[in-house]
Write an enzyme that holds these catalytic residues in place. Structure first.
Site, PDB file in Angstrom:
ATOM      1  N   CYS A   8     -31.216 -50.445  -5.706  1.00  0.00           N
ATOM      2  CA  CYS A   8     -31.261 -51.273  -4.509  1.00  0.00           C
ATOM      3  C   CYS A   8     -32.368 -50.990  -3.495  1.00  0.00           C
ATOM      4  O   CYS A   8     -33.244 -51.829  -3.285  1.00  0.00           O
ATOM      5  CB  CYS A   8     -29.906 -51.139  -3.848  1.00  0.00           C
ATOM      6  SG  CYS A   8     -29.831 -51.979  -2.327  1.00  0.00           S
ATOM      7  N   HIS A  64     -30.095 -51.619   4.072  1.00  0.00           N
ATOM      8  CA  HIS A  64     -30.278 -50.526   3.103  1.00  0.00           C
ATOM      9  C   HIS A  64     -31.707 -49.993   3.030  1.00  0.00           C
ATOM     10  O   HIS A  64     -32.154 -49.536   1.971  1.00  0.00           O
ATOM     11  CB  HIS A  64     -29.802 -50.940   1.701  1.00  0.00           C
ATOM     12  CG  HIS A  64     -29.253 -49.765   0.922  1.00  0.00           C
ATOM     13  ND1 HIS A  64     -28.875 -49.845  -0.386  1.00  0.00           N
ATOM     14  CD2 HIS A  64     -29.063 -48.474   1.295  1.00  0.00           C
ATOM     15  CE1 HIS A  64     -28.457 -48.666  -0.796  1.00  0.00           C
ATOM     16  NE2 HIS A  64     -28.563 -47.805   0.209  1.00  0.00           N
TER      17      HIS A  64
END
Ligand code: NAG
Ligand code: NAG
Ligand code: NAG
Ligand code: NAG
Ligand code: NAG
Length: 492
Positions: free
Chosen positions: A69, A125
């Site tokens: 990610c 993130h």
């Protein structure tokens, strides 16, 4: 082609008044969404809205992302390889004080410079231990979503390292009003309201990284009912989560149309990495899983769509990587790359005109902090270190390449529930594949083609010489949300 016109006019003597306004850009990211998780790849899953957009646009079928990610998102927003940002190692865990460096300006920063209104709805993130790393300090006018990598879809709470707290924010304010509400609804609704209240006269950049369809497997029951034909529970839940996300994309498309923005909108869709086969995702026919460097981990699911695309129905086979979006989009809208050092290429002409891709190489990663595997078989490049490189038709994997099985679609008679504890017993730390001839990576050429292995290792060594040190400090317990009202947020 309307959009190509900007560049042309700019070339012909810096004409600033362009006949057509720069397009609205709606950039949708699906989390842990595998190659075989979208309808048009022949999946058992149903994605009518995504399929329709892709059919009216250009499917990117030689497109790559990173296997996990934060690396993909960092490259998407900055155009920089992770070997150049210090983000080589893993994902940004909640209590690790690291982030996308401030010197790496984001796509939002650069779009804002040319007048875009910029919004992020969903997952960040990319680091948050200091406020200066959070989305509204990185070029976004607004942020509605979460800072970490995963959480509960309804409570928006995240447990980690013995800590527990809310991770949902409206700009920097904790947002608990969505407590009990499924994130695919909340994010879709906010995206729709941004679109509806957007004032004509400036272009819109809406970055929409959905929580869907990352674990945990959670979804309102009405979606699950449609997938009773899927016996595997994980796959059934996952199919339902995909259906909810697909419906959200359909709703947003409708809102773009009803609000009058549609005619000048470019929609981009991408996954962030391969599907998680232990949580309902599937990458068939490709080998491997999320977090592996086999094709199943890095094969992109992507398309461009919207009225800005004038050649619907095209399947594009030009080599492309997630780091290419940054220079591609900034150039497309007549922005400036001044002050940035993108590793990506401008691939717009390869997308819309099928021009030969400027890219013939992808350095996926060199992670010196990864657990070593075996002994190095080379003096040029330490092959016990996890690394992956594509050059021309070839791909080399060194160190531990990750989960190495082929997992068929769960309704297939050949499907066996994958074993989460499986670890390959092999000591092998060099693999070579010809991806053009052998996209499923069934035929390892590392023994039969030592000269190609050598050449590839030399390229890896060359990239390694440009790498910056990994920035992945130990966990800092001051991250504890209970020190800040039970909410995850900047702690330094
Ligand atoms: C899409 O819109 C319909 C109609 O308003 C609504 O019932 C549904 O919940 C929406 N779905 C999502 C995922 O936003
Ligand atoms: C490029 O950016 C720098 C600051 O980062 C600025 O000093 C310079 O004037 C800019 N150049 C152009 C051509 O915009
Ligand atoms: C695009 O170009 C490639 C060669 O680079 C060619 O093989 C392919 O058929 C072309 N695709 C289309 C849709 O024209
Ligand atoms: C990368 O370069 C560094 C610095 O020269 C060296 O210490 C390291 O061993 C190299 N990595 C690999 C995998 O060869
Ligand atoms: C959010 O609301 C829920 C339900 O009212 C409550 O249980 C929880 O403690 C709240 N969380 C925070 C961080 O305020």
């Amino acid at each position: 082609m309307v959009v190509r016109l900007f560049g042309l006019l700019l070339l012909c003597g810096g004409v600033s008044s362009i006949s057509q306004d720069p397009p609205n850009i709606v950039f949708i990211v699906a989390d842990d969404y595998g190659y075989n998780d979208i309808g048009y790849h022949g999946s058992e899953l149903k994605t009518p809205n995504l399929d329709k957009l892709a059919k009216d646009g250009i499917k990117l079928e030689n497109y790559y992302v990173q296997p996990i990610c934060s690396p993909t998102r960092s490259q998407l927003l900055s155009g920089r390889y992770q070997i150049h940002t210090g983000l080589q190692h893993g994902v940004i865990m909640p209590c690790v004080p690291t982030a996308l460096p401030l010197e790496d300006r984001t796509m939002a920063d650069k779009l804002k410079e040319v007048g875009y209104k910029t919004h992020i709805v969903g997952k960040w993130h990319l680091g948050f231990y200091k406020e200066e790393y959070t989305p509204t300090k990185r070029g976004f006018d607004s942020f509605f979503g979460y800072l970490l990598g995963s959480e509960d879809y309804y409570t928006h709470m995240r447990a980690e390292s013995g800590f527990y707290g809310l991770d949902f924010h409206d700009n920097l304010k904790p947002h608990n009003q969505s407590y009990g509400r499924y994130s695919a609804f909340e994010f879709t609704k906010r995206a729709q309201s941004i679109i509806e209240s957007h004032k004509k006269g400036s272009p819109l950049f809406l970055y929409l990284p959905y929580q869907s369809v990352h674990a945990p497997l959670q979804v309102p029951g009405i979606y699950e009912e449609k997938f009773q034909f899927i016996k595997d529970r994980n796959r059934r839940m996952f199919a339902a989560m995909v259906a909810a996300m697909d419906e959200g994309v359909g709703n947003i498309t409708e809102t773009l149309k009803s609000s009058g923005l549609w005619d000048n909108t470019l929609i981009i869709f991408t996954n962030d990495n391969g599907g998680q086969v232990f949580a309902g995702g599937n990458n068939a026919p490709y080998r491997g899983n999320k977090a592996s460097y086999f094709e199943g981990g890095v094969k992109g699911v992507g398309f461009v769509s919207g009225p800005v695309i004038k050649t619907p129905g095209v399947i594009n086979q030009q080599l492309m990587h997630v780091s290419d979006w940054f220079p591609t989009l900034i150039n497309l809208v007549g922005g400036s790359l001044n002050g940035t050092k993108p590793d990506g290429y401008d691939v717009w002409s390869s997308i819309v005109n099928n021009a030969t891709s400027p890219r013939d190489e992808i350095i996926y990663n060199i992670d010196p902090k990864s657990p070593r595997k075996g002994k190095s078989v080379s003096t040029v490049f330490d092959t016990s270190v996890q690394a992956a490189l594509r050059f021309g038709d070839y791909k080399i994997l060194t160190g531990d390449p990750g989960y190495d099985k082929w997992v068929p679609e769960p309704t297939s008679p050949f499907y066996l529930t994958p074993n989460q504890d499986y670890v390959s017993s092999s000591d092998q730390n060099v693999y070579l594949f010809n991806i053009a001839k052998d996209p499923e990576e069934r035929n390892d050429l590392s023994q039969s083609h030592p000269e190609i292995v050598d050449m590839m290792l030399q390229r890896l060594a060359k990239w390694n010489a440009t790498a910056v040190p990994v920035n992945y400090p130990p966990i800092d317990k001051n991250c504890d949300p209970s020190l800040r009202g039970g909410v995850w947020g900047p702690w330094m």
